[in-house]
Design an enzyme around this catalytic site. Structure first.
Site, PDB file in Angstrom:
ATOM      1  N   LYS A  34       0.849  -1.196   0.000  1.00 27.23           N
ATOM      2  CA  LYS A  34       0.000   0.000   0.000  1.00 27.23           C
ATOM      3  C   LYS A  34       0.884   1.245   0.000  1.00 27.23           C
ATOM      4  O   LYS A  34       2.093   1.163   0.229  1.00 27.23           O
ATOM      5  CB  LYS A  34      -0.900  -0.017   1.236  1.00 27.23           C
ATOM      6  CG  LYS A  34      -0.135  -0.041   2.555  1.00 27.23           C
ATOM      7  CD  LYS A  34      -1.058  -0.112   3.745  1.00 27.23           C
ATOM      8  CE  LYS A  34      -0.241  -0.097   5.039  1.00 27.23           C
ATOM      9  NZ  LYS A  34      -1.082  -0.020   6.238  1.00 27.23           N
ATOM     10  N   ARG A 125      -9.827   0.351  15.293  1.00 29.79           N
ATOM     11  CA  ARG A 125      -9.659   1.147  14.079  1.00 29.79           C
ATOM     12  C   ARG A 125     -10.550   0.558  12.982  1.00 29.79           C
ATOM     13  O   ARG A 125     -11.577   1.128  12.647  1.00 29.79           O
ATOM     14  CB  ARG A 125      -8.182   1.187  13.662  1.00 29.79           C
ATOM     15  CG  ARG A 125      -7.877   2.224  12.612  1.00 29.79           C
ATOM     16  CD  ARG A 125      -6.400   2.315  12.326  1.00 29.79           C
ATOM     17  NE  ARG A 125      -5.847   1.070  11.775  1.00 29.79           N
ATOM     18  CZ  ARG A 125      -4.616   0.964  11.291  1.00 29.79           C
ATOM     19  NH1 ARG A 125      -3.792   2.008  11.316  1.00 29.79           N
ATOM     20  NH2 ARG A 125      -4.189  -0.179  10.810  1.00 29.79           N
ATOM     21  N   TYR A 239      16.716  30.487   3.768  1.00 30.41           N
ATOM     22  CA  TYR A 239      15.647  31.221   4.446  1.00 30.41           C
ATOM     23  C   TYR A 239      15.993  31.512   5.901  1.00 30.41           C
ATOM     24  O   TYR A 239      16.578  30.689   6.611  1.00 30.41           O
ATOM     25  CB  TYR A 239      14.349  30.417   4.397  1.00 30.41           C
ATOM     26  CG  TYR A 239      13.651  30.458   3.056  1.00 30.41           C
ATOM     27  CD1 TYR A 239      13.194  31.669   2.524  1.00 30.41           C
ATOM     28  CD2 TYR A 239      13.434  29.298   2.336  1.00 30.41           C
ATOM     29  CE1 TYR A 239      12.547  31.709   1.307  1.00 30.41           C
ATOM     30  CE2 TYR A 239      12.778  29.330   1.102  1.00 30.41           C
ATOM     31  CZ  TYR A 239      12.340  30.543   0.597  1.00 30.41           C
ATOM     32  OH  TYR A 239      11.692  30.575  -0.621  1.00 30.41           O
ATOM     33  N   MET A 287      11.616  24.154  -0.066  1.00 33.40           N
ATOM     34  CA  MET A 287      10.694  23.272  -0.788  1.00 33.40           C
ATOM     35  C   MET A 287      11.395  22.416  -1.829  1.00 33.40           C
ATOM     36  O   MET A 287      11.116  21.225  -1.965  1.00 33.40           O
ATOM     37  CB  MET A 287       9.599  24.103  -1.464  1.00 33.40           C
ATOM     38  CG  MET A 287       8.521  23.266  -2.135  1.00 33.40           C
ATOM     39  SD  MET A 287       7.283  24.268  -2.989  1.00 33.40           S
ATOM     40  CE  MET A 287       6.522  25.115  -1.605  1.00 33.40           C
TER      41      MET A 287
END
Length: 339
Positions: A34, A125, A239, A287
């Site tokens: 998954k 769950r 930054y 980023m």
């Protein structure tokens, strides 16, 4: 199109981890693929694992199952079961998680069509409760599952869930029974039953300390240099000017950032290597870009590749992120190379 990021995945290491986990469990091992095989690439992981003898693959949704249509019929189970708008896929078994899903499966596929079932033994769950077992009447259950909540630590719930699952397996007829995930395998063979469902450990993660001696790293993160620049003493980098050059220095800017799963937590803590030399991360991870102190790599230049230190256990300790988050956070901009 050229990609400046590479995620190298070691098929031999994946195969070795699969064999090791199966041996440790003393039972058949499937594979959780998954979330794009925890970020490594579901198609590549599934092919490599199939070649190693794995015949049971677990995804979260029918959407993920459809992406793996090349796998032989009967080898995929959908852990979230069959939802109101899901259409059954030939040879794909839902892991039914509720009375509503059981009724839906009976109405759509007929009770004689094999399915898997999840029973809740304490995680609260997914899964039917012990009081709802009567709803299973008439189903052809291929595999009865439950899921351990605390297998990565010493916790009394582990033994409680084992006891509850044993009781369920005594009262619910199924072809197979499955409880243990990666961490559960290292709790001992009592937890293995007929089938174990490793995920994290397959891909090089360390779910418990007992795994350190046997689990091999599978992935390697590589990023290309965008630019090498000279930064003068007293100038800042990145930054918020969190790093100030103590002297004139060479800085390599590489094409990776937190959009690619290289978290801001690595700011001024991470490192990369180039030609055997260690290049520390300096300043903030942004980023798309990371700055490295390239003072010990005078030959580095635009277009060169560096390897980021992404050891999962060490990186988790460094960043405060779980190994699962680090893996599944790897973005889509990597060229995923299985070899």
């Amino acid at each position: 199109m050229h990609q400046p990021l590479r995620l190298r995945c070691d098929e031999a290491a994946l195969a070795a981890n699969y064999r090791s986990l199966q041996t440790r469990a003393g039972a058949q091992a499937g594979a959780a693929i998954k979330a794009n095989a925890y970020g490594l690439g579901a198609a590549g992981a599934a092919r490599a694992l199939w070649n190693e003898g794995c015949r049971d693959f677990f995804v979260s949704t029918y959407w993920e199952a459809a992406e793996l249509a090349f796998l032989p019929t009967g080898s995929i189970s959908v852990l979230h079961g069959i939802g109101p708008t899901d259409e059954p896929l030939p040879g794909v078994r839902p892991v039914l998680i509720s009375v509503e899903q059981i009724a839906r499966w009976k109405s759509r596929g007929g009770p004689a069509q094999p399915c898997d079932v999840m029973i809740d033994t304490g995680m609260n769950r997914l899964g039917i409760t012990r009081e709802e077992i009567g709803a299973l009447d008439g189903l052809t259950i291929h595999t009865l599952h439950s899921h351990l909540a605390c297998a990565d630590e010493e916790h009394p719930l582990n033994a409680a869930q084992l006891s509850r699952f044993r009781a369920a397996s005594d009262s619910i007829p199924a072809q197979r029974y499955s409880l243990a995930n990666s961490a559960g395998i290292f709790l001992g063979r009592d937890y293995a039953f007929d089938l174990v469902r490793p995920g994290l450990a397959l891909y090089g993660g360390i779910p418990r300390s007992e795994a350190r001696s046997t689990i091999k790293p599978v992935l390697s993160l590589e990023a290309q240099v965008v630019q090498v620049r000279r930064v003068r003493s007293g100038e800042s980098v990145g930054y918020n000017a969190t790093f100030v050059a103590p002297s004139d220095m060479s800085v390599a800017i590489i094409n990776v950032g937190y959009a690619d799963g290289y978290r801001r937590h690595f700011s001024s803590l991470g490192k990369a290597t180039f030609g055997g030399a260690e290049l520390p991360v300096i300043g903030r991870v942004s980023m798309d870009l990371v700055a490295l102190d390239a003072g010990v790599a005078s030959e580095i230049g635009e277009g060169d590749w560096v390897t980021l230190d992404f050891d999962l256990e060490r990186s988790a300790a460094l960043t405060g992120q779980s190994q699962y988050e680090l893996l599944t956070g790897l973005g889509r901009r990597y060229q995923r190379i299985w070899s």
